[in-house]
Motif scaffolding. Structure first.
Motif, PDB file in Angstrom:
ATOM      1  N   PHE A  12       0.829  -1.206   0.000  1.00 10.61           N
ATOM      2  CA  PHE A  12       0.000   0.000   0.000  1.00 10.61           C
ATOM      3  C   PHE A  12       0.865   1.258   0.000  1.00 10.61           C
ATOM      4  CE2 PHE A  12      -1.770   3.442   2.573  1.00 10.61           C
ATOM      5  CZ  PHE A  12      -2.948   3.720   1.895  1.00 10.61           C
ATOM      6  N   PRO A  69      -7.927   0.128   0.823  1.00 14.19           N
ATOM      7  CA  PRO A  69      -7.325  -1.034   1.503  1.00 14.19           C
ATOM      8  C   PRO A  69      -8.022  -2.344   1.158  1.00 14.19           C
ATOM      9  CG  PRO A  69      -7.652   0.774   3.042  1.00 14.19           C
ATOM     10  CD  PRO A  69      -8.378   1.144   1.796  1.00 14.19           C
ATOM     11  N   ILE A  72      -6.891  -3.488  -2.384  1.00  8.22           N
ATOM     12  CA  ILE A  72      -5.519  -4.001  -2.355  1.00  8.22           C
ATOM     13  C   ILE A  72      -5.472  -5.371  -1.693  1.00  8.22           C
ATOM     14  CG2 ILE A  72      -3.222  -3.635  -1.339  1.00  8.22           C
ATOM     15  CD1 ILE A  72      -3.544  -0.671  -1.881  1.00  8.22           C
TER      16      ILE A  72
END
Length: 421
Positions: A12, A69, A72
């Motif tokens: 990330f 998030p 990902i």
């Protein structure tokens, strides 16, 4: 083509830094190749790397911040590219980007990822035993990476999880991991897999690789809690509880535990220091006294459900000690959806309220235990209720003779609860 190398499937931090830089340069998504190191690659992640430093070129709406998030963590092969395309839409000033097919696809992907995260959390049982729990599962490595903090919070006892391309070992209060492929002979049985993990996994805190990962949280709302279909799902939700400020200093949410088919529900006040550390209700000094009294009354803890009105430890720090503080009304009110949901999902016949906080939380009014204890009555949900003291009050009694008398009365209260079955 811009070739961007990310150091992990869950990078990330790297993706964000490069996305900001490339957006500043107005590099189109079609001209970027996002290269995350594949699972089992011999190419070790760089211990140090220089990321571009660019200010954020746009302000992201909260739904987009929450989406990133989850996407990902999904493991989708095009996840980094798809998210960059979304940022392009937003930077272009498109007011209706939420109406695009891209947005709808990403929202659906994030939804499925959160469902997979909840399912992953449910594979770890509570810390009722200190034996190591070993699980072999099939999830994306990026999803497992994103859930490591939640899994630690869920189970303080040791565990080992292996999926293709990732191995996580939690032992002695420390998380270890490996990304290398595991030989078939090491997978033959649990003992071999554990031996292999202990000899090859490295500590997370030493790894630059792990610092690039952003955990995926699933913050539950009261309506979210109300719709939980099972106690296992409710426990998985509880990890990310942020309904009141107590979640920040406490180590973890301490959810109820016991027999899901229990006929008796015991409700105390809140976790103490030992409960917060071990992730289990009623395991400190008061919990040990409760277990002994319950046995003397003719009961066995494993047959019942044990919980608290407040799920986080309220304390003040004095040196190395954490001193228990009584939860405030705001904490009790904020936590009420949890105990309400537990009572809905259990099929118990008797509810035993241990102490003022447990009784006040369930009865919805001030309670004077000395006046209302030791008698059976019917609660609005149809179960039989009984109010008694919290076992911690017995430990605080300075007079030995009075403490013994209070203990006998406590045992008799528990015996009365058992007789109501």
């Amino acid at each position: 083509m811009e070739h961007v190398e990310l150091i992990t499937e869950s990078d990330f931090i790297g993706w964000r830094a490069w996305a900001r830089s490339l957006l500043h340069q107005y590099i189109a998504s079609e001209s970027i190749y996002w290269d995350d190191i594949p699972t089992g690659s011999e190419k070790a992640p760089a211990l140090t790397r220089k990321l571009p430093e660019s200010p954020s070129p746009l302000r992201l709406p909260r739904p987009v911040q929450d989406l990133i998030p989850a996407v990902i963590a999904s493991g989708h092969p095009e996840r980094f590219s798809l998210l960059y395309r979304l940022l392009e839409h937003i930077r272009g000033g498109c007011p209706s980007f939420t109406d695009t097919t891209l947005w709808k696809d990403l929202v659906a992907l994030a939804h499925e990822t959160r469902r997979a995260a909840i399912a992953l959390r449910q594979i770890l049982p509570p810390s009722c035993s200190d034996n190591i729990k070993i699980c072999r599962i099939h999830v994306s490595p990026s999803l497992l990476d994103s859930q490591a903090p939640a899994l630690i919070s869920l189970r303080a006892a040791p565990w080992l999880i292996h999926t293709e391309g990732r191995l996580l070992l939690y032992e002695n209060g420390q998380l270890f991991f490996s990304t290398a492929a595991i030989e078939a002979e090491c997978l033959a049985d649990d003992a071999q897999l554990l031996t292999h993990a202990r000899s090859t996994a490295q500590p997370v805190y030493k790894s630059a690789y792990w610092k690039a990962i952003f955990p995926l949280t699933i913050t539950p709302t009261p309506s979210f809690i109300e719709k939980a279909p099972s106690l296992e799902t409710l426990r998985a939700y509880s990890v990310d509880c942020a309904l009141c400020p107590l979640c920040r200093p406490a180590l973890r949410t301490v959810f109820g535990e016991g027999n899901p088919d229990a006929k008796i529900l015991f409700v105390g006040e809140q976790p103490g220091d030992q409960e917060d550390r071990r992730g289990r209700p009623f395991v400190g000094p008061a919990g040990q006294l409760f277990d002994r009294a319950l046995q003397e009354a003719g009961g066995e803890r494993s047959r019942y459900w044990i919980s608290n009105a407040v799920k986080h430890f309220n304390f003040i720090q004095r040196g190395d000690r954490r001193i228990h503080q009584k939860p405030e009304s705001q904490h009790i009110q904020a936590c009420s959806p949890w105990i309400t949901a537990e009572r809905r999902l259990l099929h118990h016949h008797v509810t035993v309220m241990l102490g003022v906080t447990g009784a006040s939380a369930l009865l919805g009014r001030p309670v004077k235990v000395t006046r209302e204890r030791s008698r059976l009555f019917t609660l609005p949900d149809g179960t039989t209720g009984l109010v008694t003291v919290h076992p911690s009050s017995l430990l605080r009694q300075p007079d030995e003779q009075k403490r013994q008398g209070d203990y006998i009365k406590f045992v008799n209260d528990l015996r009365l609860a058992l007789s109501a079955l």
